[in-house]
Design an enzyme around this catalytic site. Structure first.
Site, PDB file in Angstrom:
ATOM      1  N   TYR A 103      13.090   0.488  -3.510  1.00 40.07           N
ATOM      2  CA  TYR A 103      11.691   0.826  -3.221  1.00 40.07           C
ATOM      3  C   TYR A 103      11.674   1.458  -1.833  1.00 40.07           C
ATOM      4  O   TYR A 103      11.725   0.755  -0.822  1.00 40.07           O
ATOM      5  CB  TYR A 103      10.868  -0.459  -3.269  1.00 40.07           C
ATOM      6  CG  TYR A 103       9.362  -0.311  -3.195  1.00 40.07           C
ATOM      7  CD1 TYR A 103       8.723   0.911  -3.104  1.00 40.07           C
ATOM      8  CD2 TYR A 103       8.569  -1.458  -3.232  1.00 40.07           C
ATOM      9  CE1 TYR A 103       7.354   1.012  -3.048  1.00 40.07           C
ATOM     10  CE2 TYR A 103       7.179  -1.371  -3.183  1.00 40.07           C
ATOM     11  CZ  TYR A 103       6.582  -0.144  -3.086  1.00 40.07           C
ATOM     12  OH  TYR A 103       5.214  -0.054  -3.028  1.00 40.07           O
ATOM     13  N   LYS A 160      12.037   3.886  -6.583  1.00 50.63           N
ATOM     14  CA  LYS A 160      10.603   4.142  -6.510  1.00 50.63           C
ATOM     15  C   LYS A 160      10.375   4.909  -5.219  1.00 50.63           C
ATOM     16  O   LYS A 160      10.520   4.369  -4.118  1.00 50.63           O
ATOM     17  CB  LYS A 160       9.781   2.846  -6.523  1.00 50.63           C
ATOM     18  CG  LYS A 160       8.273   3.106  -6.459  1.00 50.63           C
ATOM     19  CD  LYS A 160       7.460   1.826  -6.424  1.00 50.63           C
ATOM     20  CE  LYS A 160       5.967   2.171  -6.325  1.00 50.63           C
ATOM     21  NZ  LYS A 160       5.122   0.960  -6.202  1.00 50.63           N
TER      22      LYS A 160
END
Length: 298
Positions: free
Chosen positions: A142, A170
């Site tokens: 992330y 992400k």
């Protein structure tokens, strides 16, 4: 898991993932409301769900509450894949948490850089490698420097891509060059993490998105991703331009405040957030009401 959705195949995370809100009622978890919301969303063409991400106010949930949310999501998803958000800055504690999660049938752990610490690139490599080595589920890096304070460099991400248990990112880094380098490299599935970057990421070869706005107009977001995957860019662009005002309105104030206001107006949950998150201002509530055509009264 739906047919054709094998997570061992290329683009294993392709499609629309919903980072779920966490409903509350009188300060406690409202798991029936969460189940009702998932039952609605899973019929709209989504690939799967993310439990206990930032949209889910995970930082305001203790460990028992996070497990309760995760178990409720796994049950309500009815076979659709589930990713769990995992974050922190104390590595031994986080590795123990990752090992505890091994008992759940997860398809990924969504994991940012250690919060607040701002390590060097070598420290970030050690961090993600240690978590990937501890996890039975693949890691989804992330990359969100405005929350963590840590910049994950392109070379660092390409090095992480060589680890067999690090399989996706992400992408909230805001660096177009880094996004393109990761797409061109091809080893990590690139998922748009900033909702307004969804179209651009997909059009350049990203495989999907983890998209909070897609709690609303879910089928339209799913159609957009399918249209781009099929090369129908003109149709996708028209769909995208219809969705942009919604995204801009939902992120006019900190997420998930605006999103919960709309979902409460639609009857899916109460408009409750945990401190320090707050409800939307009256002015934004009026904008949301106009956009959705839905009463958003408390």
């Amino acid at each position: 898991m739906p047919s054709g959705a094998s997570l061992s195949s290329p683009k294993r995370y392709a499609g629309l993932w919903i980072p779920l809100v966490t409903p509350f009622r009188d300060g406690a978890l409202d798991l029936p409301a969460l189940g009702q919301l998932i039952d609605h969303l899973r019929r709209q063409g989504v690939r799967g769900f993310v439990a206990c991400g930032s949209t889910g106010e995970a930082a305001a949930l203790d460990a028992d509450e996070q497990l309760a949310v995760l178990d409720a999501v796994l049950e309500a998803a009815q076979g659709l894949p589930v990713i769990m958000g995992v974050s922190g800055y104390h590595l031994p504690k986080l590795r123990n948490w990752v090992r505890q999660l091994a008992s759940r049938p997860l398809v990924g752990l969504l994991t940012p850089a250690p919060l607040y610490v701002r390590p060097a690139q070598a420290g970030l490599l050690d961090w993600f490698h240690a978590l990937a080595d501890s996890s039975t589920a693949p890691l989804i890096v992330y990359d969100i420097p405005y929350r963590t304070g840590a910049h994950i460099g392109t070379d660092t991400l390409l090095t992480l891509a060589a680890h067999p248990n690090i399989q996706a990112i992400k992408d909230c880094g805001g660096d177009a060059g880094k996004t393109l380098a990761l797409i061109a490299d091809g080893r990590l599935d690139v998922l748009a993490g900033e909702d307004l970057q969804l179209y651009a990421t997909l059009a350049q070869g990203g495989v999907g998105g983890i998209t909070a706005s897609a709690h609303l107009r879910t089928a339209c977001f799913a159609a957009l991703i399918n249209q781009i995957a099929q090369g129908r860019l003109d149709e996708a662009r028209a769909e995208w331009l219809r969705l942009v005002p919604l995204i801009q309105t939902l992120f006019a104030q900190p997420n998930p405040g605006p999103l919960k206001a709309v979902l409460a107006g639609q009857g899916y949950l109460r408009e409750e957030l945990r401190a320090p998150m707050t409800s939307v201002t009256p002015a934004l509530r009026e904008r949301l009401q106009v956009w959705m055509g839905t009463a958003l009264e408390l």
